[in-house]
Enzyme design. Structure first.
Site, PDB file in Angstrom:
ATOM      1  N   ASP A 199       0.821  -1.213   0.000  1.00  0.00           N
ATOM      2  CA  ASP A 199       0.000   0.000   0.000  1.00  0.00           C
ATOM      3  C   ASP A 199       0.858   1.267   0.000  1.00  0.00           C
ATOM      4  O   ASP A 199       0.490   2.275  -0.607  1.00  0.00           O
ATOM      5  CB  ASP A 199      -0.926   0.004   1.218  1.00  0.00           C
ATOM      6  CG  ASP A 199      -2.043  -1.029   1.096  1.00  0.00           C
ATOM      7  OD1 ASP A 199      -2.323  -1.475  -0.031  1.00  0.00           O
ATOM      8  OD2 ASP A 199      -2.639  -1.383   2.126  1.00  0.00           O
ATOM      9  N   GLY A 200       2.004   1.233   0.686  1.00  0.00           N
ATOM     10  CA  GLY A 200       2.881   2.404   0.716  1.00  0.00           C
ATOM     11  C   GLY A 200       3.386   2.767  -0.666  1.00  0.00           C
ATOM     12  O   GLY A 200       3.519   3.957  -0.995  1.00  0.00           O
TER      13      GLY A 200
END
Length: 280
Positions: free
Chosen positions: A62-63
């Site tokens: 997700d980062g």
């Protein structure tokens, strides 16, 4: 093939993400498809390469998506994501299916999952000018390294709602509701919800609760602190805050566009597994 120029953005500290990015790039080269491969942390290179692209593939978690979002949002370029992170709330394709699913993507299969994005403006009496940002997940006003409370006044449009005293306060989208907001005790919103969440972080002498704010409202946070304080946007944009700083948060006209291969009901049902800590 409907995609003429494809960007591949990888997590630079994950060797498997880099290796997969190279494998995807080689596959696209063999098809004669123009492509580029850049680290998610190299913002200048991303800005140079993104022009003319019409699809971005991320390899990471997700980062990696949140960093990629900063360059694709102004151009409304869709992202399809391969999960090499932990839970991957936003990711689409398991790493073991990446190469087998690639032909489907190139043939134009899938649907667009458009997510709400925050517009953020930072101003202050001691700042020469305002600064503007976009956030997919959240914006956080919090104490710095010194363990002392800060005070944050929260206004909805022109009306004072509450003054939070504690470690800080965050504003999240539905997408970000599964992140820091969830860890701070806030509720999870359905991914399609256009609303915002205001959640205090470890409030002092008060009950922790969140407020669901409709997308028509503007949230205004006014900071007061005698010590260090920080503004954090999507977990990777960090700025110092001072007393008198004002953070204005509203819903952007832009949307983050995810290319999905799974049907909507399958994607949303899988959210429950991830909230329980199961990555697949």
């Amino acid at each position: 093939m409907i995609y003429k120029r494809i960007g591949i953005i990888y997590h630079p500290l994950n060797q498997a993400a880099h290796d997969l990015g190279i494998e995807i790039s080689s596959y696209l080269d063999n098809l004669g498809c123009e492509n580029w491969l850049v680290s998610a942390w190299d913002s200048e290179a991303l800005k140079k390469q993104i022009e003319g692209s019409n699809l971005v593939i991320t390899t990471g978690g997700d980062g990696t998506i949140l960093r990629a979002a900063q360059v694709v949002l102004p151009l409304e370029i869709p992202i399809v994501s391969v999960n090499l992170g932990k839970l991957g709330f936003m990711t689409e394709i398991p790493v073991n299916e990446a190469m087998s699913q690639l032909p489907r993507i190139l043939e134009g299969e899938g649907w667009i999952d458009a997510r709400t994005v925050l517009d953020i403006e930072l101003t202050g009496c001691n700042r020469e000018s305002s600064s503007n940002f976009l956030a997919v997940n959240d914006v956080v006003a919090a104490r710095g390294s010194i363990a002392r409370i800060i005070s944050v006044e929260c206004h909805l449009d022109s009306s004072h709602f509450a003054t939070y005293k504690g470690d800080g306060v965050l504003v999240s989208t539905a997408t970000g509701s599964t992140g820091y907001n969830f860890a701070a005790g806030g509720p999870v919103l359905h991914p399609d919800s256009p609303d915002m969440l205001v959640t205090p972080i470890l409030p002092h002498l008060g009950r922790s609760y969140s407020l669901v704010v409709p997308d028509s409202k503007k949230i205004i946070l006014k900071v007061s602190t005698f010590h260090e304080a920080t503004l954090c946007i999507d977990g990777h944009i960090n700025l110092d805050l001072r007393t008198g700083d004002i953070i204005r948060v509203s819903i952007s006209h832009r949307k983050l566009r995810f290319l999905r291969l799974r049907p909507p009901e399958s994607f949303y049902a899988n959210l429950d597994n991830k909230l329980k800590g199961n990555p697949n």
